[in-house]
Design a protein around this motif. Sequence first.
Motif, PDB file in Angstrom:
ATOM      1  N   ARG A 279      27.651  39.459  33.080  1.00  0.00           N
ATOM      2  CA  ARG A 279      27.466  38.100  32.905  1.00  0.00           C
ATOM      3  C   ARG A 279      28.692  37.418  32.932  1.00  0.00           C
ATOM      4  N   VAL A 280      29.710  38.245  32.998  1.00  0.00           N
ATOM      5  CA  VAL A 280      30.957  37.549  32.967  1.00  0.00           C
ATOM      6  C   VAL A 280      31.952  38.260  33.931  1.00  0.00           C
ATOM      7  N   LEU A 281      32.590  37.626  34.820  1.00  0.00           N
ATOM      8  CA  LEU A 281      33.595  38.074  35.930  1.00  0.00           C
ATOM      9  C   LEU A 281      34.661  37.897  35.482  1.00  0.00           C
ATOM     10  N   LEU A 282      35.853  38.754  35.209  1.00  0.00           N
ATOM     11  CA  LEU A 282      37.311  38.562  34.844  1.00  0.00           C
ATOM     12  C   LEU A 282      38.084  38.640  35.843  1.00  0.00           C
ATOM     13  N   CYS A 283      39.008  37.795  36.451  1.00  0.00           N
ATOM     14  CA  CYS A 283      39.652  38.024  37.629  1.00  0.00           C
ATOM     15  C   CYS A 283      41.222  37.879  37.391  1.00  0.00           C
ATOM     16  N   ASP A 284      41.970  38.846  37.434  1.00  0.00           N
ATOM     17  CA  ASP A 284      43.470  38.667  37.257  1.00  0.00           C
ATOM     18  C   ASP A 284      44.214  38.724  38.552  1.00  0.00           C
ATOM     19  N   GLU A 285      44.800  37.616  38.886  1.00  0.00           N
ATOM     20  CA  GLU A 285      45.279  37.245  40.311  1.00  0.00           C
ATOM     21  C   GLU A 285      44.393  37.918  41.451  1.00  0.00           C
ATOM     22  N   PRO A 286      43.345  37.729  41.889  1.00  0.00           N
ATOM     23  CA  PRO A 286      42.539  38.374  42.628  1.00  0.00           C
ATOM     24  C   PRO A 286      42.800  37.816  44.033  1.00  0.00           C
ATOM     25  N   THR A 287      43.682  36.856  43.958  1.00  0.00           N
ATOM     26  CA  THR A 287      44.019  36.533  45.606  1.00  0.00           C
ATOM     27  C   THR A 287      45.668  36.722  45.657  1.00  0.00           C
TER      28      THR A 287
END
Length: 222
Positions: free
Chosen positions: A160-168
């Motif tokens: 339900r939640v997507l956590l992205c750490d510096e994905p780009t």
Amino acid sequence: MLELTGIDRTYDDGHPVSALRKANLTLTEGEYVTVTGPSGSGKSTLLNVIGLLDRPDGGSYRVCGVETAGLGERVRVGIRGQLFGFVFQAFHLLAGRSTVENVELGMLYGRHARRTRRRLAVAALDRVGLGHRRHADPRTLSGGERQRVAIARAVAGRPRVLLCDEPTGNLDSATTATVLALLRELNTAGLTVVVVTHDERVAAEGDRGLRVVDGTVTEVVR
């Protein structure tokens, strides 16, 4: 959906460092939130606390109404596997395994039976536009394709939640735009998205902005 109240987190590597100081944050389902701040300000710690990868030293963290402070690690792992998907700057794909096998690995500790993992993995790769590369070795993929595989792995278990750490962070401008379009598409479909970034262009994509400085979380006025 997620409510942090007075969260403290201190690391002690010879001398104490306060990564989070009385942090307060409420996230509702379906939000697209970006988090900015200087290096070492506590952004990744905030993300790790939200994703139950790290335990705060003080304060309250409620997930869907459940207080997590006193939960054992086994229960925390179960909640994490059901609720959260994670995307990092490094793709963390295993060479020598196909893309679909890499996506399946993301569901090993989730609630899905072995027999359903392949179906979900294939569906996730189709969702990110890489169904035709399901049998490819990650070493043959471009950086943008690898990150899309990483996103497929994160969403295959239907979190339900997507956590992205510096994905780009490892991507060029054109590939960054493709990944951001994918994140927006996932959010529009109902997924809550939280992105930590140094890039102001990426930060501008969020519907809501947060800034972390010296462990203190504040709302960005837009």
